[in-house]
Write a protein that holds these residues in place. Sequence first.
Motif, PDB file in Angstrom:
ATOM      1  N   MET A   1       0.845  -1.194   0.000  1.00  0.00           N
ATOM      2  CA  MET A   1       0.000   0.000   0.000  1.00  0.00           C
ATOM      3  C   MET A   1       0.885   1.250   0.000  1.00  0.00           C
ATOM      4  O   MET A   1       1.918   1.299   0.657  1.00  0.00           O
ATOM      5  CB  MET A   1      -0.904   0.017   1.231  1.00  0.00           C
TER       6      MET A   1
ATOM      7  N   THR B   1       0.281  -0.702   7.590  1.00  0.00           N
ATOM      8  CA  THR B   1       1.100  -1.832   7.154  1.00  0.00           C
ATOM      9  C   THR B   1       2.039  -2.244   8.278  1.00  0.00           C
ATOM     10  O   THR B   1       2.792  -1.417   8.811  1.00  0.00           O
ATOM     11  CB  THR B   1       1.908  -1.479   5.897  1.00  0.00           C
TER      12      THR B   1
ATOM     13  N   PHE C   1      -9.773  -2.600  -0.534  1.00  0.00           N
ATOM     14  CA  PHE C   1      -8.376  -2.855  -0.887  1.00  0.00           C
ATOM     15  C   PHE C   1      -8.247  -3.311  -2.337  1.00  0.00           C
ATOM     16  O   PHE C   1      -7.276  -2.968  -3.015  1.00  0.00           O
ATOM     17  CB  PHE C   1      -7.754  -3.876   0.073  1.00  0.00           C
TER      18      PHE C   1
ATOM     19  N   HIS D   1      -4.924  -3.553  -4.480  1.00  0.00           N
ATOM     20  CA  HIS D   1      -4.225  -4.532  -3.638  1.00  0.00           C
ATOM     21  C   HIS D   1      -5.239  -5.480  -2.992  1.00  0.00           C
ATOM     22  O   HIS D   1      -5.509  -5.398  -1.787  1.00  0.00           O
ATOM     23  CB  HIS D   1      -3.401  -3.812  -2.565  1.00  0.00           C
TER      24      HIS D   1
END
Length: 320
Positions: free
Chosen positions: A187, A226, A252, A257
């Motif tokens: 990300m 993250t 996401f 992602h």
Amino acid sequence: MKEFVIGKNDAGQRLDRWLAKTLPLLPAPLAQKYIRLKRVKVNGKGSQRDVRLQEGDRLQLYINDEFFDAPREDNAFLSVFQPRLDIVYEDENLLLLNKRPGLLCHADEQEKVNTLITHIQAYLYQKKEWNPRDEHSFAPALCNRIDRNTGGIVLAAKNAETLRILNQKIRDREIGKFYLAVLHGRMSPPAGKLEGFLLKDEDKARVTVYRKPVPGGKSAATLYKTLKTADGLSLVECELLTGRTHQIRAQFAAAGHPLLGDGKYGRERDNKRYGRAFQALYSYKLVFSFSTDAGMLEYLKGRAFTVEHVDFVEAYFPGE
């Protein structure tokens, strides 16, 4: 006690098989136990489960009345002989359960019995904490739910006041729900907030993310951070600010992602490389962050509960 007289059509059947047909809500192991305890009598005497019934035999059944009801969704819990629950926390008002992936929260068209709520109700019924015949309206209920193939903490209320309070606290965002997820890629930025509007297609059981409001769309917001990256994957902690269907999975994926293993919002060829068949998503932590009075549940204020082991974290990020 209920008494039955064996007619011509039932003659020749084994006692245990006759019981299974006559009382479909009575689990087989419990039926066998009742036979051993002589709560099932043939012509006034105890019997063996494999005895063959004869026309004219009189059976006396010393079995709870609820087992004589016709099977329905609201009494499916009676069919659960050994409830399978991973209890994170329990008191007189509520349960926190660690739901395993693959288990439904509620019944659907295919599965009526083996669900989280039926196991909860069977557990409380067998503990004698709840009996539907003593209640006019309330049954133990879930305060939140998660997708079938997502695991993690689910809240269940044992009484009506607890259900009312917890539902209100969830609506007021005074219960923090934190997830761990594994994503494809990284990300950018590594921490932030995903916002948008989700529109659900009921026929496809899928939601689409829009940046601007759309008719029928619902606002959705997720904080993420993250924690670690390795081998083309990222381990991310998410906090739900709203609770929409497929919120984390869809947001996401829309950000480029998708979750590892997610066949609905990701790509199968990407998932096959890592050997994951369903989404790597787990509701691993719940925090009672009450900012207003919680009445009889005020004692939970500030408490947090965490699932110790999440399979995909150990598999793809050992040591975390």
